[in-house]
Design a protein around this motif. Structure first.
Motif, PDB file in Angstrom:
ATOM      1  N   THR A   1     -10.737  80.531 -20.091  1.00 52.64           N
ATOM      2  CA  THR A   1     -11.332  81.799 -20.528  1.00 52.64           C
ATOM      3  C   THR A   1     -10.693  82.961 -19.787  1.00 52.64           C
ATOM      4  O   THR A   1     -10.360  83.979 -20.391  1.00 52.64           O
ATOM      5  CB  THR A   1     -12.854  81.786 -20.300  1.00 52.64           C
ATOM      6  N   SER A   2     -10.486  82.809 -18.491  1.00 56.65           N
ATOM      7  CA  SER A   2      -9.871  83.875 -17.682  1.00 56.65           C
ATOM      8  C   SER A   2      -8.471  84.213 -18.178  1.00 56.65           C
ATOM      9  O   SER A   2      -8.086  85.385 -18.206  1.00 56.65           O
ATOM     10  CB  SER A   2      -9.815  83.460 -16.208  1.00 56.65           C
ATOM     11  N   ARG A   3      -7.712  83.202 -18.579  1.00 55.93           N
ATOM     12  CA  ARG A   3      -6.363  83.463 -19.105  1.00 55.93           C
ATOM     13  C   ARG A   3      -6.430  84.249 -20.414  1.00 55.93           C
ATOM     14  O   ARG A   3      -5.654  85.182 -20.624  1.00 55.93           O
ATOM     15  CB  ARG A   3      -5.596  82.152 -19.294  1.00 55.93           C
TER      16      ARG A   3
ATOM     17  N   ASP B   1     -13.259  75.681 -20.139  1.00 55.67           N
ATOM     18  CA  ASP B   1     -13.341  75.946 -18.714  1.00 55.67           C
ATOM     19  C   ASP B   1     -13.147  77.436 -18.416  1.00 55.67           C
ATOM     20  O   ASP B   1     -12.460  78.141 -19.165  1.00 55.67           O
ATOM     21  CB  ASP B   1     -12.254  75.114 -18.011  1.00 55.67           C
ATOM     22  N   MET B   2     -13.731  77.887 -17.329  1.00 60.71           N
ATOM     23  CA  MET B   2     -13.591  79.296 -16.923  1.00 60.71           C
ATOM     24  C   MET B   2     -12.126  79.701 -16.735  1.00 60.71           C
ATOM     25  O   MET B   2     -11.758  80.835 -17.040  1.00 60.71           O
ATOM     26  CB  MET B   2     -14.360  79.547 -15.624  1.00 60.71           C
ATOM     27  N   SER B   3     -11.288  78.789 -16.248  1.00 58.44           N
ATOM     28  CA  SER B   3      -9.887  79.142 -16.042  1.00 58.44           C
ATOM     29  C   SER B   3      -9.195  79.454 -17.366  1.00 58.44           C
ATOM     30  O   SER B   3      -8.384  80.378 -17.454  1.00 58.44           O
ATOM     31  CB  SER B   3      -9.151  78.028 -15.287  1.00 58.44           C
TER      32      SER B   3
END
Length: 151
Positions: free
Chosen positions: A65-67, A61-63
């Motif tokens: 990846t963002s972390r 998920d993008m979240s």
């Protein structure tokens, strides 16, 4: 096509690969998780990436990846710059420090594998590498995707 028993045995063997992965993860230096190492490796292999493409390559998920991206940026291992094609998006690239960290991670993993597989032939190592690549590609192929299995 293999029979059901072969696929069941393959499932058990793939679970055992987790043991190998965890041992490789133990070679990681402080401040570097396995997710961080994978992001560095992808940027090292593929060059500059937008975060959505990175999430796609990671299969997360993008979240998540963002972390990972925030963690890497805090350490100065990657740079996030505006995407000229879409100012809302960011282009990710390794910094010189990130390249150094990636080289260190690669060296550590290669050393452990060299020790653990020292009694393997070069041909066997090549064969395993090719088969693992083929396995991964089979799961990337959209034409073979199946709906989630219910167990």
């Amino acid at each position: 096509m293999a029979d059901r028993a072969q696929y069941e045995e393959l499932t058990r063997r793939l679970s055992a690969v987790g043991v190998v992965r965890r041992q490789l993860d133990r070679t990681l230096p402080g401040g570097c998780s396995s997710g961080t190492a994978v992001v560095l490796a992808l940027l090292g292999r593929d060059g500059d990436l937008c975060i959505s493409r990175l999430a796609e390559l990671l299969g997360v998920d993008m979240s998540v990846t963002s972390r990972h991206v925030a963690h890497l940026a805090e350490r100065g291992w990657i740079d996030r710059s505006p995407d000229p094609a879409d100012r809302r998006s960011r282009i990710l690239r390794l910094t010189p420090e990130g390249r150094d960290r990636l080289a260190e991670l690669s060296d550590r993993a290669a050393e452990l594998l060299a020790v653990r597989l020292s009694d393997w032939s070069e041909a066997d190592v090549r064969r395993l590498t090719a088969l693992l690549s083929r396995l991964r590609a089979s799961f990337d192929d959209a034409s073979t995707r199946i709906p989630a299995l219910t167990l």
